[in-house]
Design a protein around this motif. Sequence first.
Motif, PDB file in Angstrom:
ATOM      1  N   LEU A 505       0.852  -1.182   0.000  1.00 28.50           N
ATOM      2  CA  LEU A 505       0.000   0.000   0.000  1.00 28.50           C
ATOM      3  C   LEU A 505       0.886   1.231   0.000  1.00 28.50           C
ATOM      4  O   LEU A 505       1.851   1.307   0.760  1.00 28.50           O
ATOM      5  N   THR A 506       0.581   2.181  -0.867  1.00 28.52           N
ATOM      6  CA  THR A 506       1.304   3.449  -0.910  1.00 28.52           C
ATOM      7  C   THR A 506       0.362   4.569  -0.520  1.00 28.52           C
ATOM      8  O   THR A 506      -0.786   4.619  -0.977  1.00 28.52           O
ATOM      9  N   SER A 507       0.826   5.445   0.332  1.00 26.71           N
ATOM     10  CA  SER A 507      -0.006   6.559   0.783  1.00 26.71           C
ATOM     11  C   SER A 507      -0.417   7.436  -0.392  1.00 26.71           C
ATOM     12  O   SER A 507       0.349   7.640  -1.336  1.00 26.71           O
ATOM     13  N   ASP A 508      -1.621   7.968  -0.310  1.00 26.70           N
ATOM     14  CA  ASP A 508      -2.082   8.945  -1.301  1.00 26.70           C
ATOM     15  C   ASP A 508      -1.565  10.347  -0.994  1.00 26.70           C
ATOM     16  O   ASP A 508      -1.812  11.273  -1.760  1.00 26.70           O
ATOM     17  N   THR A 509      -0.861  10.490   0.126  1.00 23.70           N
ATOM     18  CA  THR A 509      -0.467  11.817   0.601  1.00 23.70           C
ATOM     19  C   THR A 509       1.045  11.895   0.781  1.00 23.70           C
ATOM     20  O   THR A 509       1.622  11.193   1.615  1.00 23.70           O
ATOM     21  N   ARG A 510       1.690  12.752   0.011  1.00 28.29           N
ATOM     22  CA  ARG A 510       3.120  12.989   0.131  1.00 28.29           C
ATOM     23  C   ARG A 510       3.398  13.882   1.345  1.00 28.29           C
ATOM     24  O   ARG A 510       2.613  14.784   1.658  1.00 28.29           O
ATOM     25  N   ILE A 511       4.505  13.629   2.017  1.00 26.63           N
ATOM     26  CA  ILE A 511       4.924  14.465   3.141  1.00 26.63           C
ATOM     27  C   ILE A 511       5.868  15.537   2.604  1.00 26.63           C
ATOM     28  O   ILE A 511       6.971  15.239   2.138  1.00 26.63           O
ATOM     29  N   GLU A 512       5.413  16.780   2.645  1.00 24.83           N
ATOM     30  CA  GLU A 512       6.152  17.875   2.029  1.00 24.83           C
ATOM     31  C   GLU A 512       7.236  18.421   2.968  1.00 24.83           C
ATOM     32  O   GLU A 512       7.081  18.425   4.191  1.00 24.83           O
ATOM     33  N   ARG A 513       8.309  18.935   2.365  1.00 26.29           N
ATOM     34  CA  ARG A 513       9.382  19.563   3.151  1.00 26.29           C
ATOM     35  C   ARG A 513       8.959  20.942   3.641  1.00 26.29           C
ATOM     36  O   ARG A 513       9.318  21.367   4.733  1.00 26.29           O
ATOM     37  N   GLU A 514       8.224  21.653   2.795  1.00 27.02           N
ATOM     38  CA  GLU A 514       7.706  22.965   3.151  1.00 27.02           C
ATOM     39  C   GLU A 514       6.361  23.151   2.476  1.00 27.02           C
ATOM     40  O   GLU A 514       6.041  22.473   1.496  1.00 27.02           O
ATOM     41  N   VAL A 515       5.548  24.041   3.009  1.00 24.29           N
ATOM     42  CA  VAL A 515       4.182  24.200   2.526  1.00 24.29           C
ATOM     43  C   VAL A 515       3.859  25.682   2.388  1.00 24.29           C
ATOM     44  O   VAL A 515       4.545  26.540   2.966  1.00 24.29           O
ATOM     45  N   VAL A 516       2.825  25.963   1.612  1.00 20.51           N
ATOM     46  CA  VAL A 516       2.335  27.338   1.539  1.00 20.51           C
ATOM     47  C   VAL A 516       1.487  27.634   2.764  1.00 20.51           C
ATOM     48  O   VAL A 516       1.686  28.622   3.466  1.00 20.51           O
ATOM     49  N   TYR A 517       0.521  26.737   3.028  1.00 16.20           N
ATOM     50  CA  TYR A 517      -0.344  26.851   4.206  1.00 16.20           C
ATOM     51  C   TYR A 517      -0.194  25.596   5.055  1.00 16.20           C
ATOM     52  O   TYR A 517      -0.110  24.488   4.531  1.00 16.20           O
ATOM     53  N   GLN A 518      -0.185  25.762   6.361  1.00 10.94           N
ATOM     54  CA  GLN A 518      -0.109  24.628   7.265  1.00 10.94           C
ATOM     55  C   GLN A 518      -1.382  23.802   7.218  1.00 10.94           C
ATOM     56  O   GLN A 518      -2.481  24.324   7.040  1.00 10.94           O
ATOM     57  N   ASP A 519      -1.204  22.499   7.398  1.00 11.50           N
ATOM     58  CA  ASP A 519      -2.337  21.582   7.454  1.00 11.50           C
ATOM     59  C   ASP A 519      -2.003  20.512   8.484  1.00 11.50           C
ATOM     60  O   ASP A 519      -1.164  19.649   8.245  1.00 11.50           O
ATOM     61  N   MET A 520      -2.657  20.558   9.646  1.00 10.15           N
ATOM     62  CA  MET A 520      -2.377  19.618  10.721  1.00 10.15           C
ATOM     63  C   MET A 520      -3.240  18.358  10.654  1.00 10.15           C
ATOM     64  O   MET A 520      -3.208  17.518  11.555  1.00 10.15           O
ATOM     65  N   THR A 521      -3.991  18.216   9.582  1.00  5.48           N
ATOM     66  CA  THR A 521      -4.861  17.052   9.407  1.00  5.48           C
ATOM     67  C   THR A 521      -4.052  15.763   9.333  1.00  5.48           C
ATOM     68  O   THR A 521      -3.010  15.706   8.669  1.00  5.48           O
ATOM     69  N   TYR A 522      -4.531  14.728   9.993  1.00  2.57           N
ATOM     70  CA  TYR A 522      -4.008  13.384   9.779  1.00  2.57           C
ATOM     71  C   TYR A 522      -4.736  12.781   8.583  1.00  2.57           C
ATOM     72  O   TYR A 522      -5.945  12.559   8.615  1.00  2.57           O
ATOM     73  N   TYR A 523      -3.985  12.516   7.516  1.00  3.98           N
ATOM     74  CA  TYR A 523      -4.531  11.857   6.337  1.00  3.98           C
ATOM     75  C   TYR A 523      -4.449  10.343   6.549  1.00  3.98           C
ATOM     76  O   TYR A 523      -3.669   9.857   7.372  1.00  3.98           O
ATOM     77  N   ALA A 524      -5.270   9.603   5.813  1.00  5.13           N
ATOM     78  CA  ALA A 524      -5.357   8.169   6.071  1.00  5.13           C
ATOM     79  C   ALA A 524      -5.801   7.430   4.821  1.00  5.13           C
ATOM     80  O   ALA A 524      -6.336   8.020   3.872  1.00  5.13           O
ATOM     81  N   GLY A 525      -5.589   6.140   4.832  1.00  8.72           N
ATOM     82  CA  GLY A 525      -6.016   5.280   3.735  1.00  8.72           C
ATOM     83  C   GLY A 525      -5.907   3.826   4.144  1.00  8.72           C
ATOM     84  O   GLY A 525      -5.350   3.490   5.195  1.00  8.72           O
TER      85      GLY A 525
END
Length: 534
Positions: A505-525
């Motif tokens: 299984l590969t995550s649908d969500t990449r972990i970014e080094r830096e972001v424009v806007y913060q997002d503290m959401t836990y993504y899941a699959g």
Amino acid sequence: MRLWHITLPVALLGSFVSGCGDGELAASEVDGASRADAVLRSPGGGEPAGDSGRSEASGSPCYPFEQPGPAALRGSEKKAFAWYFPPYPVSIDNRDPSGDWYARWLSPDGGGGEYADTGGQLRDRPLFQRPPRPESLWRQLDFEVEIRQAIAMGLDGFILEMSHRKVHSDDRFNQVGKMLDAARAVDPGFRILLGPGFPKESNATPDELAETLLSYTGHPSVFRLPDGRVPIATFYPERPASSGGKPLSWWKALRSKMRARGVEIAWFPVFLSRTSRDRIPDLDAWYDEIAGYSIFDGKFVSQAASNATESENARARGLTWVARTGFQDIRVRKGDYVELKHWEPSNSRTLRTFFDHAIRGDAPWINVVTWNDYGETQTAPSQARGYAVADLIAYYTTWFKTGAAPEITRDALYYFHRKQHTNAPYDRTRQTAGAFKIAAGPAAENNVELLAFLTEPGRLIITQGSDTRVMDVTKSGMTSFIAPIVPGTTPAFELQRDGEVIVSLTSDTRIEREVVYQDMTYYAGGSLECERPE
């Protein structure tokens, strides 16, 4: 409860509100309706979920275990509900999802740029999205989708937050009848527990609330106790009088008015927190008046043990303890001020630990907080998490109701992680409202979790770029495997046995080094694919 500052169509103007959980109140309260006041298919594509007489195991390939049918689960004396928050249904305006209200709230440019300083009002939306419906009863049809999803998760019903008014200025609070009709249409066994607000004016009588309740208590889909009483769940009734709280005598008067009209109610206050509950001067008198109670606050692991202690305390008083669980609380903006705060759920551990203590404490009921408050605490199938949280709830509701951890019959992998390190650089020229902060509880954690359900021992592998972590699991069942997040990678997960890949299984969500806007959401699959309710 906060008052949101959002431009809405005339049909939605009014107290467009979201929930609270930290005890702070808005500068102004609206109409008392907010929480502070406010083709049928089974999961496996077989018989309709509405066949409440079906008691055999569902055989659903959606889950790593054999889920008992609805009749078997409902045969348990234990009840599982989810708190339904009307402002966030499947669709608010029956428009195409690409241009509906969710699309606006998720965009920094939504609301004419109103959310440019925070990156949007929300970070998630319902997973089920559909083109505009031609039917006039489109709201009821959308409720039916959510009810089928809830049944698939083993829930007995929704606790429906509703106004104390028959007609509210926000039309989304005027859909109680459609929710009840939706439950009857999908499955007569799925019930709606009424969660009314109450007026905040100091001179308000219980009359209006009584009339509103009486307009619905005769519906067959309203949840009743075995003795015929109609339970009502009121949020934060212990609030100070200066904020609209009512004395115990007010609630006694409500019960008397309902009784005079032939309806016996059972009061289930949902206290904001244990602290606010314990500050009630005449708490013992409250205990004498209520049938049971719950606590809304429950955001991190260390709070979970109270599910067991409160169950014991309630049982000693002859009361029903409604345990609670939830996944994550994250807030961007409510009203005319910015919140940008969150509580650390430790991946899926908070939800699991609250369920664990509810089971250990033999709690008779449990409330999932919440089904669909996308401004805070959603657990319904969603765009950011798919069915991962829903599947985990299905596992635990089965355990909660049967008294035994379900046997694992299918290997399955689930992941939970953020899309950024909580200290990742963000564009301070765009997110000008400040940074997200932990409101209370433990410090932020930055881990990837692989939650594995194994039919037999095996090797679990988490790969993030060149970083590979391995865990050898020596028994069947559920196992949580944690590894630090590696920015700049997309996590991949494997189950191996004897060197052979059994599940990948590969995550649908990449972990970014830096972001424009913060997002503290836990993504899941998750790894299991199947036909889902819609």
